[in-house]
Design a protein around this motif. Structure first.
Motif, PDB file in Angstrom:
ATOM      1  N   ALA A 137       2.605   3.476   1.995  1.00 23.51           N
ATOM      2  CA  ALA A 137       3.268   2.427   1.209  1.00 23.51           C
ATOM      3  C   ALA A 137       3.680   1.268   2.114  1.00 23.51           C
ATOM      4  O   ALA A 137       4.126   1.472   3.247  1.00 23.51           O
ATOM      5  CB  ALA A 137       4.501   3.000   0.513  1.00 23.51           C
ATOM      6  N   ASN A 156       6.398  -2.064  -1.311  1.00 22.90           N
ATOM      7  CA  ASN A 156       6.327  -0.899  -2.195  1.00 22.90           C
ATOM      8  C   ASN A 156       7.489   0.055  -1.964  1.00 22.90           C
ATOM      9  O   ASN A 156       8.013   0.641  -2.922  1.00 22.90           O
ATOM     10  CB  ASN A 156       5.002  -0.149  -1.982  1.00 22.90           C
ATOM     11  N   LYS A 195       9.557   0.644  -5.150  1.00 25.21           N
ATOM     12  CA  LYS A 195       9.250   1.947  -5.734  1.00 25.21           C
ATOM     13  C   LYS A 195      10.225   3.050  -5.323  1.00 25.21           C
ATOM     14  O   LYS A 195      10.343   4.070  -6.018  1.00 25.21           O
ATOM     15  CB  LYS A 195       7.831   2.377  -5.347  1.00 25.21           C
TER      16      LYS A 195
END
Length: 267
Positions: A170, A174, A178
């Protein structure tokens, strides 16, 4: 002995709450008085509320207040979240605590001093007093509140979650969107609603930085009160009180939800 001490504490607590809330409920009660005074209740009526909602100027002021509150809370939440992330990024505890102390100073500082400081700053900078001066000042005093709401959730989150996401490929963006933001979302919402409440209720700072025909509800209520007793003030104050209570309930709901999630994760 413990039972007597507990009973005394409960009585004392009830007395304190009565002293604090009795004037508010007195104001709310007389907002329904058909007599038009606060000396004797003659009958129940909604006339003052109807008169309130027929006042176009006042409705514009309500709209100004809501726009300022929503915009300042949203912008302060964005800045406050990144500010809290920046504070957490410092590895040294002393540096982190120093930054947090500077943040907390702005919360405990008297509103009169903050308002006067903003007035001097805007005057020196040539910023005309009005919508933008009120918006900037509300953003400024709301940011420390958001930081204080978000930072505990960040410190509670284990860094291994972010490290695991990076190990899986990631990117930093992200990881932020996330992993980090979803985890601290209860703190973000709590910070937003607290900033919204502070903005809606603020008088001292707004009184210093408003001008050019621009006003908010708190300043307008103060202006109306200086002209004499009018039950329009009671009706307007009642609505503000109810809105504030609803925001506080939402805030505590989010806080409880945050605590419940924390317990689940620790298990």
């Amino acid at each position: 002995m413990e039972n007597k001490s507990s009973s005394f504490a409960n009585i004392f607590l009830v007395l304190i709450f009565f002293i604090l809330y009795a004037p508010i409920f007195y104001l709310i009660f007389y907002s329904f008085n058909s007599g038009g005074t606060m000396s004797g209740f003659e009958g129940f009526t909604f006339d003052w509320y109807r008169e309130l909602f027929q006042d176009t100027r006042l409705l514009i002021i309500v709209l100004n207040t809501l726009v300022i509150a929503l915009l300042s809370a949203l912008i302060a939440t964005i800045i406050g979240v990144f500010g809290a992330i920046s504070i957490r990024s410092y590895k040294k505890r002393r540096t982190r605590n120093s930054l947090l102390s500077l943040n907390n100073v702005l919360i405990v500082s008297p509103d009169v001093i903050i308002g006067a400081s903003f007035l001097i700053l805007f005057t020196l900078a040539g910023i005309q007093l009005g919508f933008y001066s009120v918006l900037l000042s509300h953003i400024a005093f709301s940011i420390p509140i958001v930081v204080l709401m978000v930072l505990p959730k960040l410190l509670e989150m284990s860094s291994s979650l972010e490290d695991a996401a990076r190990d899986l490929g990631a990117s930093n963006w992200n990881v932020l969107t996330k992993v980090t933001l979803p985890y601290i979302s209860p703190g973000i919402f709590a910070g937003f609603f607290m900033a919204l409440t502070y903005s809606l209720d603020d008088f001292a700072v707004t009184f210093f930085v408003t001008g050019n025909g621009f006003s908010t509800l708190s300043v307008e209520i103060y202006s109306l009160a200086r002209r004499g007793i009018s039950l329009n003030i009671n009706a307007l104050s009642t609505i503000m009180f109810i809105v504030t209570i609803l925001l506080v309930i939402v805030y505590y709901y989010l806080t409880q939800r945050s605590g419940t999630k924390g317990v689940g994760l620790r298990r």
